[in-house]
Design an enzyme around this catalytic site. Structure first.
Site, short mmCIF file in Angstrom:
data_model
loop_
_atom_site.label_atom_id
_atom_site.label_comp_id
_atom_site.label_asym_id
_atom_site.label_seq_id
_atom_site.Cartn_x
_atom_site.Cartn_y
_atom_site.Cartn_z
N CYS A 111 9.09 -3.07 14.41
CA CYS A 111 7.68 -2.72 14.65
C CYS A 111 7.20 -3.11 16.04
O CYS A 111 6.11 -2.70 16.47
CB CYS A 111 6.80 -3.35 13.59
SG CYS A 111 7.45 -3.16 11.94
N HIS A 250 -0.08 -3.00 16.04
CA HIS A 250 0.80 -2.44 15.00
C HIS A 250 0.02 -2.38 13.69
O HIS A 250 -0.69 -3.32 13.32
CB HIS A 250 2.04 -3.33 14.87
CG HIS A 250 2.86 -2.97 13.68
ND1 HIS A 250 3.27 -1.67 13.43
CD2 HIS A 250 3.34 -3.71 12.65
CE1 HIS A 250 3.97 -1.64 12.32
NE2 HIS A 250 4.02 -2.86 11.82
N ASN A 280 2.22 2.16 7.47
CA ASN A 280 2.96 1.40 8.48
C ASN A 280 4.14 2.24 8.95
O ASN A 280 5.04 2.53 8.17
CB ASN A 280 3.43 0.09 7.83
CG ASN A 280 4.26 -0.78 8.76
OD1 ASN A 280 4.73 -0.33 9.79
ND2 ASN A 280 4.45 -2.02 8.37
O1 UT7 Z 1 5.53 -4.26 9.83
C1 UT7 Z 1 5.36 -5.48 9.14
C2 UT7 Z 1 5.29 -5.08 7.68
N1 UT7 Z 1 4.96 -6.12 6.80
C3 UT7 Z 1 3.79 -6.25 6.16
O2 UT7 Z 1 2.81 -5.57 6.37
C4 UT7 Z 1 3.73 -7.29 5.09
C5 UT7 Z 1 2.54 -8.11 5.07
N2 UT7 Z 1 2.34 -8.53 3.68
C6 UT7 Z 1 1.43 -7.92 2.89
O3 UT7 Z 1 0.69 -7.09 3.37
C7 UT7 Z 1 1.34 -8.32 1.45
O4 UT7 Z 1 2.20 -9.41 1.21
C8 UT7 Z 1 1.65 -7.14 0.52
C9 UT7 Z 1 0.56 -6.08 0.60
C10 UT7 Z 1 3.00 -6.51 0.88
C11 UT7 Z 1 1.73 -7.62 -0.92
O5 UT7 Z 1 0.53 -8.26 -1.30
P1 UT7 Z 1 0.59 -9.61 -2.15
O6 UT7 Z 1 -0.81 -9.98 -2.47
O7 UT7 Z 1 1.42 -10.57 -1.35
O8 UT7 Z 1 1.30 -9.13 -3.47
P2 UT7 Z 1 2.57 -9.73 -4.21
O9 UT7 Z 1 3.79 -9.22 -3.55
O10 UT7 Z 1 2.40 -11.21 -4.36
O11 UT7 Z 1 2.41 -9.07 -5.62
C12 UT7 Z 1 1.27 -9.34 -6.45
C13 UT7 Z 1 1.39 -8.50 -7.71
C14 UT7 Z 1 2.74 -8.65 -8.43
O12 UT7 Z 1 2.48 -8.62 -9.82
P3 UT7 Z 1 2.48 -9.99 -10.68
O13 UT7 Z 1 3.83 -10.57 -10.50
O14 UT7 Z 1 1.39 -10.83 -10.09
O15 UT7 Z 1 2.17 -9.50 -12.06
C15 UT7 Z 1 3.48 -7.41 -8.03
O16 UT7 Z 1 4.46 -7.02 -9.00
O17 UT7 Z 1 1.26 -7.10 -7.40
C16 UT7 Z 1 2.38 -6.38 -7.98
N3 UT7 Z 1 2.68 -5.25 -7.14
C17 UT7 Z 1 2.11 -4.03 -7.29
N4 UT7 Z 1 1.23 -3.57 -8.20
C18 UT7 Z 1 0.84 -2.28 -8.05
C19 UT7 Z 1 3.51 -5.21 -6.06
N5 UT7 Z 1 3.48 -3.99 -5.53
C20 UT7 Z 1 2.63 -3.24 -6.26
C21 UT7 Z 1 2.18 -1.90 -6.18
N6 UT7 Z 1 1.29 -1.47 -7.10
N7 UT7 Z 1 2.61 -1.04 -5.21
#
Ligand code: UT7
Length: 323
Positions: A111, A250, A280
């Site tokens: 990125c 980005h 992204n």
């Molecule tokens: O170019 C660099 C790219 N990198 C990034 O942009 C990453 C930066 N990180 C983030 O933006 C965040 O960490 C994310 C948006 C990727 C994820 O958000 P989060 O609040 O850290 O979510 P998580 O991974 O901790 O997941 C929370 C919950 C989980 O469920 P449980 O275990 O709490 O029941 C996941 O299974 O959300 C669930 N989940 C989803 N639910 C619906 C994960 N992906 C999805 C989805 N739809 N697409």
């Protein structure tokens, strides 16, 4: 002598995929995606390729700069999703646009790739080795996503952005400062996995090449490294954030942009956004957004802008450009 951005262009695939479209094919929702990321839709390539999108973006950048393909000496494409291991995407672009005199190669800095390409071009131009360069950030990330991993595949999109860079006419224009960084020790928090050894002496069950990401680690990295690198380039240019018209960052996640704006004490109005309609796009995010800003007529000669990228490697980069 400084290097200036003389023209920009971008190209997106025609297939628009909304969050609601994704919720029909996997267990997700518009509410989950948009509230955590700000992403509402993205483009996913059907017949478009990394090289074809790069070539279209390049043609628009050449037209914007008023430079012909025959005048291009150097083509650098930043990508992690080239269509082939060889030829490079840059060589494919050279053939597609007829830049017969150019030297062409790709760089892989995920990125941050557009910033890395910009600094390489700047070095060549300042040394007088090449005059006109075409730098491109392009990705077809949809082909390296794990479409069974809803936590990753909903975040990314496909597209390409390009810029023509050349010697500035005066010292009040062009690249004022630039910094790049890498932290390979943390590389596996955002990785394209599965290119193991495989030959008559070692057999590997090679699977598809998927992107794997520890989103929370990447988030923590971004919200500390990005403001620090921006402060560094502002300092080196003898400027403060108040001197900057736009922060073209980005486009990974709206929460990262909000956090950066808060740490820099800069209004979100100075952060143009494309992630809502593009997702992204890794190396393509910065040049696509830059072209959107340019084509909307939001930039005038003398405006100072910051470009910044961060992501896989881990890598990061930031610069100040005087338009
Ligand atoms: O170019 C660099 C790219 N990198 C990034 O942009 C990453 C930066 N990180 C983030 O933006 C965040 O960490 C994310 C948006 C990727 C994820 O958000 P989060 O609040 O850290 O979510 P998580 O991974 O901790 O997941 C929370 C919950 C989980 O469920 P449980 O275990 O709490 O029941 C996941 O299974 O959300 C669930 N989940 C989803 N639910 C619906 C994960 N992906 C999805 C989805 N739809 N697409």
């Amino acid at each position: 002598m400084k290097t200036r951005i003389a023209g920009t262009g971008h190209f997106l695939p025609k297939n628009v995929v909304t969050n609601d479209d994704l919720s029909k094919i996997m267990d997700t929702s518009d509410e989950w995606i948009s509230s955590r990321t700000g992403i509402r839709e993205r483009r996913l390539a059907t017949e478009e390729t990394t090289a074809s999108m790069s070539a279209e973006a390049a043609k628009l950048a050449l037209a914007d700069a008023g430079v012909s393909a025959q005048d291009i000496d150097l083509i650098i494409v930043a990508t992690v999703s080239a269509d082939h291991m060889t030829p490079s995407t840059a060589c494919e672009v050279q053939a597609a646009i007829g830049a017969d005199h150019a030297v062409a190669f790709d760089v892989n800095a995920a990125c941050s790739g557009f910033l890395f390409a910009l600094q390489i071009a700047d070095m060549y131009i300042k040394q007088g080795v090449y005059k006109n360069a075409l730098i491109i950030g392009a990705e077809t990330l949809s082909k390296i996503m794990d479409w069974n991993d809803r936590s990753t595949c909903v975040l990314f999109g496909d597209g390409a952005g390009a810029a023509v860079v050349c010697p500035a006419q005066d010292d009040n224009q062009g690249l004022a400062s630039i910094t790049l960084g890498s932290d390979g020790a943390k590389g596996m928090v955002l990785a394209g996995i599965n290119r193991s050894n495989n030959n008559p002496y070692v057999k590997t069950d090679i699977g598809p090449h998927y992107i794997h990401m520890d989103g929370q680690e990447v988030y923590k990295f971004a919200v500390t490294t990005v403001p620090a690198s921006i402060e560094k380039v502002l300092d080196e240019a003898g400027l403060t954030s108040e001197d900057i018209k736009y922060f073209v960052l980005h486009q990974a996640n709206i929460r990262i942009l909000q956090s950066v704006s808060k740490r820099l004490k800069v209004s979100m109005d100075k952060f143009p956004i494309s992630l809502d309609h593009c997702g992204n796009m890794s190396a393509a995010s910065v040049p696509v957004l830059l072209d959107e800003v340019n084509r909307k007529g939001m930039l005038e000669k003398g405006d100072k802008i910051v470009l910044a990228g961060f992501g896989g490697g881990l890598t990061w980069g930031a610069c100040v450009v005087e338009w």
